[in-house]
Scaffold this active site. Structure first.
Site, mmCIF file in Angstrom:
data_model
loop_
_atom_site.group_PDB
_atom_site.id
_atom_site.type_symbol
_atom_site.label_atom_id
_atom_site.label_comp_id
_atom_site.label_asym_id
_atom_site.label_seq_id
_atom_site.Cartn_x
_atom_site.Cartn_y
_atom_site.Cartn_z
ATOM 1 N N ASP A 168 34.134 44.137 33.291
ATOM 2 C CA ASP A 168 34.448 43.027 34.178
ATOM 3 C C ASP A 168 33.372 41.953 34.267
ATOM 4 O O ASP A 168 33.689 40.798 34.549
ATOM 5 C CB ASP A 168 34.779 43.564 35.576
ATOM 6 N N TYR A 188 41.715 44.683 41.346
ATOM 7 C CA TYR A 188 40.687 45.455 42.048
ATOM 8 C C TYR A 188 39.737 44.551 42.821
ATOM 9 O O TYR A 188 39.422 43.461 42.373
ATOM 10 C CB TYR A 188 39.849 46.256 41.046
#
Lengths: 518, 518
Positions: free
Chosen positions: A160, A248
């Protein structure tokens, strides 16, 4: 996959927004579109999920404005708040230099790392001087592999920070909910893909935390005749950001204690990445069929996955040079015959790591160690090396095969701890360029050079890990799961550095009225 | 040691109170008096430390009234407090039934266990009914072995609950320092050695905690076009006691979250047990000499030791019977040739424990599992077994030899997790009678009977562990070190049970003035 190689391609996943804002719970399972980012050409459309229904929208919305209409029972709590009638005790100079209690550090929003803490220094309680602890600390990379090898899922192994930008995905914090009253909010100034600068407001918050905890205490029991009960409340300083990497939400905290401890912490919330399924009940599933996850609701499977967050910790214990990494191993020692009624005890054996391979650490419950970074040129008054230790927490190890392509790219998770000599180009654990990388520029590759790390400017790398087998409680949005580790003084101070913090007394407490009655 | 056997004997340690109240830092090293408790006769005086000076009293006092005169530098913090202008949201009926948010449980001070939580029930958000989670939870035993086999130290392997009484050693809590404002204090009523009842006031406190943390959150990133930022603050309920077992202070918390999670937590503070030494600097120590600890100050060694705190958790998931223990093992699975570009993934494999030996668990980082207690007779709407899991934390394993006498007595620390069928007589992990026990009535002995535990009323045992290599920062009193584990719903609720808690808004916050200006 030949058509994917040597091109800038992306796989597009499909969801429907119909009847819910929580489209993540309505996957159009198996429909994947392969897109060339340069030519904007659709290379391939794969539809493997024709028999899988799109899960129903019912019970997927989590907005307060909608949920009130539901029947979920709850006893509402009365207002509760961290209050500081005289304001906070920290100052922030020039929007980047944070000063609080015995700490000083620089704070910077970063598009890739999110939050960067640098030049962290703590005051020596005896001399009053500021002493170096950490030159730079940040989340260098994340690795989030999903545990489903099928066509629509095998590639879901996200990094990420390097792929999306942990800072770019940090959205504005919600005052009073993301951070308590009296928080200071800092904006990030970033560059959009077309080169335009933009401001991400309220990207980071800084606040003081009092959680009812105890800094230190001792009470004497009556038999000593000493009327002693000395207790000190624990107050800490927290730096926070919350990155929403699509579904998320990662809440990253750096917590500073006035006893010299730094606690990096990662909280996971937000929404699961789920898989559509033909099943509405587990009784429909053949005993030999494996679902790659948990049936969370009708037609929705929460796929098993891991999260790894790798921290770059450029430690500078009393200065950049002459730092060394010491493993203090606790070993079972057997006593010799007649030596003692005891047969065994634990002995601490110190080993200074000479080269990088000495510092490739897999944690072992039954072969435990402390992990110190010391200044080899400096001793305490009674002759101990001054240092800090990393105290592991939140340990989960990646079990994927080392030759698995995603694990090669994320080889920085092959150990929980690494130590490298400082090198300006070694900031990002998965390498500078992450998209479609092959794993030839990772922390593991650097460390395998086995360079000398004794008496140097060294960087310590620590990986927090989470295995996540989803459960129904994670649907349609997950209660926060947190994990942390500690960077903690060890013979750095001559003695407890918070002996003279005062206890609370009633005169310190504010006088508060309910807001409604004001 | 023949003269010690079949008699009620105790070893008396000697310290001097001269010039300090912190006598623990002034040991008269090596002087041990063996005393017969029945005859009050001195059996033996051992003095092995004639060449070891008594450490100096300087810098050992930690009382605020004295420390102010010292020169330690500190930036004082402004007042900070958890404030609830309308008071707390919990009620306590009949001084034992606690009700808060969606929880109800009984709370009892106990001379041996300290705090006992019983009949913990949580409200089902869909039906409004209270559901059983845990029949009884408490700290069953502690084990604190010191790692020095020499004459004056080998026997220092304490079991604080069974030997001293974890509750008997819990001293009155200090309001505003041990517990925040609005805490409720509960007294303990105990029996003295001569049979007289006495009241230990303020032995337990109950309070609500808001620490600036986040219950759940999600923000959408701008590309979705959805203006979503939903964040809920996390408020919890804490039950606390602080036991001062001579020098050490154990802070025991039971924290309840409205998402159904229970977090038992142990904090260690207080004063080290130290050893006198002829040395004032490490440069005097021969390289081959081992000190059994760290030289903390002139003539003072902090001896290495462990702490183990074993919890008895009588789980009653939706009732006492039909509970089972399930190990959900994450295993690396290799893909077959051509199946996937992925070579490996993690697969969750469920194994229901049939007998006690199936549930003797040593935690393994590279062979991870989740540990569920389920009600085998109950399924969720989509067919998952309803349960709770124990989420390990604070793991340290005892490495002492299994045949070492102290480890035999503390064989309950041979595993981190055990599960036994409920048996009224199996409450205390080291056995009912602990003084001079030989280890023939421990949890390990019971568990080795290998009784059936499937579909039963079962008890789960979890041990928190700490290895403690002392450091200078622990002198003359230790900053708190904490560790915790979690008891967490897993497919117990149909979905996230805290969807409808409201966010904070400015109107919820109190209006506070500084006390001094009132």
């Amino acid at each position: 996959m030949e058509i994917e190689e040597k091109r800038r391609v992306i796989k597009v996943q499909c969801y429907t927004l119909k009847d819910t804002i929580n489209f993540y719970m309505r996957p159009i399972e198996g429909l994947t579109v392969l897109l060339d980012l340069d030519t904007q050409q659709v290379i391939e459309i794969i539809d493997e999920g024709k028999n899988i229904p799109i899960p129903n929208a019912a019970n997927t919305d989590y907005r307060f404005s909608r949920i009130k209409k539901n029947t979920q029972k709850i006893n509402l709590l009365k207002p509760i708040s961290i209050e500081q009638p005289n304001g906070p005790s920290f100052t922030i100079e020039n929007n980047h230099l944070v000063k609080w209690a015995n700490w000083e550090f620089h704070l910077k929003p970063d598009p890739r790392a999110g939050v960067i803490i640098s030049r962290a220094m703590v005051q020596d309680p005896d001399t009053g001087k500021m002493r170096n602890v950490m030159y730079k600390g940040f989340t260098s990379e994340l690795f989030v592999p999903y545990m489903d090898p099928s066509d629509a899922w095998y590639f879901k192994t996200y990094m990420d920070a390097g792929e999306y930008g942990f800072g770019l995905q940090a959205m504005p914090l919600d005052p009073l909910n993301d951070c308590p009253r009296n928080a200071y909010y800092m904006d990030g100034v970033f560059v959009a893909a077309d080169g335009t600068p933009y401001v991400r407001s309220n990207m980071i918050c800084v606040f003081e935390r009092y959680a009812g905890d105890i800094g230190w205490r001792h009470a004497e029991c009556p038999i000593t005749g000493l009327p002693i009960r000395e207790v000190r409340p624990k107050v800490t300083l927290v730096v926070r950001m919350a990155a929403s990497v699509a579904n998320y939400d990662y809440i990253v905290d750096w917590e500073f204690q006035n006893d010299g401890l730094i606690r990096p912490k990662v909280g996971l919330s937000g929404i699961l990445m789920v898989k559509g399924s033909p099943y509405v009940n587990m009784n429909q599933v053949n005993q030999n069929e494996y679902l790659y996850g948990t049936l969370l609701s009708e037609n929705i499977i929460g796929v098993i996955h891991d999260h790894y967050v790798t921290f770059h910790l450029d430690m500078d214990i009393d200065g950049p040079s002459n730092n060394s990494f010491v493993k203090v191993n606790l070993q079972k020692e057997m006593t010799s015959f007649g030596e003692s009624p005891r047969r065994s005890y634990l002995k601490a054996v110190r080993n200074v790591a000479k080269t990088e391979k000495d510092a490739q650490i897999k944690l072992k419950l039954y072969d435990p160690s402390e992990f110190h970074v010391i200044n080899s040129n400096k001793k305490s008054r009674v002759g101990n090396p001054v240092g800090y230790k990393v105290v592991p927490g939140g340990t989960a190890a990646s079990l994927l095969d080392h030759d698995d392509p995603p694990q090669k790219r994320a080889a920085f998770t092959n150990n929980q701890i690494w130590v490298t000599p400082y090198n300006e180009s070694e900031q990002w654990a998965a390498g500078l360029f992450v998209y479609q990388s092959q794993g030839d520029d990772t922390l593991a590759v650097w460390s395998d050079r086995d360079r000398a790390i004794e008496n140097k400017d060294i960087v310590l790398w620590y990986t927090l890990g989470f295995h996540h087998i989803p459960c129904q409680e994670d649907f349609p949005i997950m209660p926060t799961v947190s994990s942390s580790f500690e960077i903690k003084p060890v013979n750095f101070f001559e003695s407890n550095p918070i002996l003279n913090i005062p206890p609370n007394s009633p005169k310190d407490l504010p006088i508060c009225k309910a807001a409604a009655s004001a």
